[in-house]
Design a protein around this motif. Sequence first.
Motif, PDB file in Angstrom:
ATOM      1  N   SER A  21       0.830  -1.201   0.000  1.00 21.02           N
ATOM      2  CA  SER A  21       0.000   0.000   0.000  1.00 21.02           C
ATOM      3  C   SER A  21       0.866   1.255   0.000  1.00 21.02           C
ATOM      4  O   SER A  21       0.499   2.253  -0.614  1.00 21.02           O
ATOM      5  CB  SER A  21      -0.971   0.004   1.181  1.00 21.02           C
ATOM      6  N   SER A  22       2.042   1.174   0.670  1.00 23.05           N
ATOM      7  CA  SER A  22       2.882   2.374   0.627  1.00 23.05           C
ATOM      8  C   SER A  22       3.464   2.554  -0.768  1.00 23.05           C
ATOM      9  O   SER A  22       3.597   3.678  -1.249  1.00 23.05           O
ATOM     10  CB  SER A  22       3.989   2.310   1.676  1.00 23.05           C
ATOM     11  N   ALA A  23       3.765   1.440  -1.425  1.00 27.51           N
ATOM     12  CA  ALA A  23       4.245   1.553  -2.809  1.00 27.51           C
ATOM     13  C   ALA A  23       3.156   2.158  -3.689  1.00 27.51           C
ATOM     14  O   ALA A  23       3.426   3.004  -4.539  1.00 27.51           O
ATOM     15  CB  ALA A  23       4.640   0.177  -3.347  1.00 27.51           C
ATOM     16  N   ALA A  24       1.905   1.708  -3.458  1.00 33.10           N
ATOM     17  CA  ALA A  24       0.803   2.244  -4.254  1.00 33.10           C
ATOM     18  C   ALA A  24       0.655   3.744  -4.002  1.00 33.10           C
ATOM     19  O   ALA A  24       0.408   4.523  -4.930  1.00 33.10           O
ATOM     20  CB  ALA A  24      -0.491   1.527  -3.897  1.00 33.10           C
ATOM     21  N   THR A  35       3.296   5.552  -5.809  1.00 28.49           N
ATOM     22  CA  THR A  35       2.995   5.566  -7.244  1.00 28.49           C
ATOM     23  C   THR A  35       1.910   6.588  -7.559  1.00 28.49           C
ATOM     24  O   THR A  35       1.977   7.294  -8.566  1.00 28.49           O
ATOM     25  CB  THR A  35       2.548   4.173  -7.686  1.00 28.49           C
ATOM     26  N   LEU A  36       0.897   6.676  -6.666  1.00 27.85           N
ATOM     27  CA  LEU A  36      -0.175   7.634  -6.901  1.00 27.85           C
ATOM     28  C   LEU A  36       0.365   9.054  -6.898  1.00 27.85           C
ATOM     29  O   LEU A  36      -0.015   9.888  -7.727  1.00 27.85           O
ATOM     30  CB  LEU A  36      -1.255   7.481  -5.822  1.00 27.85           C
ATOM     31  N   VAL A  37       1.279   9.328  -5.929  1.00 24.39           N
ATOM     32  CA  VAL A  37       1.882  10.668  -5.876  1.00 24.39           C
ATOM     33  C   VAL A  37       2.611  10.954  -7.177  1.00 24.39           C
ATOM     34  O   VAL A  37       2.494  12.035  -7.763  1.00 24.39           O
ATOM     35  CB  VAL A  37       2.840  10.761  -4.672  1.00 24.39           C
ATOM     36  N   GLN A  38       3.346   9.920  -7.645  1.00 20.07           N
ATOM     37  CA  GLN A  38       4.076  10.100  -8.915  1.00 20.07           C
ATOM     38  C   GLN A  38       3.102  10.365 -10.054  1.00 20.07           C
ATOM     39  O   GLN A  38       3.341  11.242 -10.893  1.00 20.07           O
ATOM     40  CB  GLN A  38       4.885   8.851  -9.231  1.00 20.07           C
ATOM     41  N   VAL A  39       2.003   9.597 -10.061  1.00 25.37           N
ATOM     42  CA  VAL A  39       1.014   9.793 -11.124  1.00 25.37           C
ATOM     43  C   VAL A  39       0.501  11.224 -11.102  1.00 25.37           C
ATOM     44  O   VAL A  39       0.387  11.892 -12.140  1.00 25.37           O
ATOM     45  CB  VAL A  39      -0.146   8.792 -10.960  1.00 25.37           C
ATOM     46  N   ASP A  40       0.206  11.729  -9.870  1.00 23.41           N
ATOM     47  CA  ASP A  40      -0.268  13.109  -9.746  1.00 23.41           C
ATOM     48  C   ASP A  40       0.737  14.081 -10.344  1.00 23.41           C
ATOM     49  O   ASP A  40       0.382  14.956 -11.148  1.00 23.41           O
ATOM     50  CB  ASP A  40      -0.494  13.442  -8.263  1.00 23.41           C
ATOM     51  N   GLU A  41       2.013  13.901  -9.928  1.00 20.13           N
ATOM     52  CA  GLU A  41       3.038  14.829 -10.408  1.00 20.13           C
ATOM     53  C   GLU A  41       3.137  14.799 -11.927  1.00 20.13           C
ATOM     54  O   GLU A  41       3.181  15.844 -12.591  1.00 20.13           O
ATOM     55  CB  GLU A  41       4.397  14.450  -9.807  1.00 20.13           C
ATOM     56  N   LEU A  42       3.143  13.561 -12.464  1.00 25.07           N
ATOM     57  CA  LEU A  42       3.294  13.440 -13.919  1.00 25.07           C
ATOM     58  C   LEU A  42       2.104  14.055 -14.640  1.00 25.07           C
ATOM     59  O   LEU A  42       2.267  14.703 -15.670  1.00 25.07           O
ATOM     60  CB  LEU A  42       3.454  11.965 -14.296  1.00 25.07           C
ATOM     61  N   GLU A  43       0.905  13.867 -14.057  1.00 27.12           N
ATOM     62  CA  GLU A  43      -0.268  14.449 -14.708  1.00 27.12           C
ATOM     63  C   GLU A  43      -0.184  15.967 -14.710  1.00 27.12           C
ATOM     64  O   GLU A  43      -0.529  16.622 -15.692  1.00 27.12           O
ATOM     65  CB  GLU A  43      -1.545  13.993 -14.003  1.00 27.12           C
TER      66      GLU A  43
END
Lengths: 110, 240
Positions: free
Chosen positions: B63-66, B69-77
Amino acid sequence: MIAAYGLALGVLAGLLMEPSIPEALAPYLPIAVVAALDAVFGGLRAHLDGVFDDKVFVISFVSNVLIAATIVYLGDQLGVGGQLSTGVIVVLGIRIFSNVAAIRRHVFHA
Amino acid sequence: MPEPPTSPPEGSTKRSLRSQLFVGLLLAVLGFAAVAQMRLTRDDTDYSGQRREVLIELLDSLSSAAERTLVQVDELERTRDELLSSSERRQIAIDEAESRLQVLEVLTGTVAATGPGVTITITDPEDSVAAASLLNGIEELRDAGAEAIEINDTVRVVASTFFTEQDGEVRIDGVAVRPPYLIDAIGSSHTLSEAVIFPGGLADEIERLGGTVSVEEANLVEVGSLHSIDAPEYSQPTEG
């Protein structure tokens, strides 16, 4: 001789039947197997020492398995299951090593 | 079944056989269990044999990896949106610059232009129409909103165009222009023709000088002659 046949029969049955282990027993089986191995090596050593006794072997086998499983069960209930299993494995491993060392001395005289 | 006490050797053999069988049975159970456990360990791909703590740890790390990853997705978006909007802005700037370029090209006469407008024919049998009259006419057309003007299909009239007279000839931008004068002008054709024939305008003036003026409104007038521009030698644009 019968003991060796029994072991071979059990391995063969396990290979042929592809048994599935009940969920509730899954955490205890590995510990129980190691405990049983300890009893087997102890019995082998006693046999080579000439003091093997069927009754003693059966009782030590069964009690080893039961005690090991009980300790792991208790550990799980207390929340230290992982650590306690490791401890049990270490103790049994040491006993197996010393038994095997004694067997080695008997067989190879070294 | 109780053993007959009279035959101890036979009984001891039987008891020994029975306990040997028992030992064999135990070992068989051991072999069976060991093989089963090995198989379970080898096939354990679905975590069903794992301890609870291990599973919880796995779940935690997953869950911490997820989360990471979500934070990364936000940044990339966010980065993607920024890039998109900046490229959109750039596209808008390019479009604006292009439309301005078109306007300026038409105004400076560096491209041919077509559109509705008028074709004015001025005859001058008495050779009496002077450059000033033509300039007046051009001014009237500009006043009426002519966007592109050319004379005799040879001279494009732009901001720097000058009218001179030499040896009784009219020269526009130094090029000799002879009658009949043919003026093509692009703009609102009705307004342009009104600008030519209004009382006291170009038509009246030419007719007073003995010439004739005819105005022809057209939906498609072509202004094909080009004006070449040189880079300004003295003037420099000021900032702002």
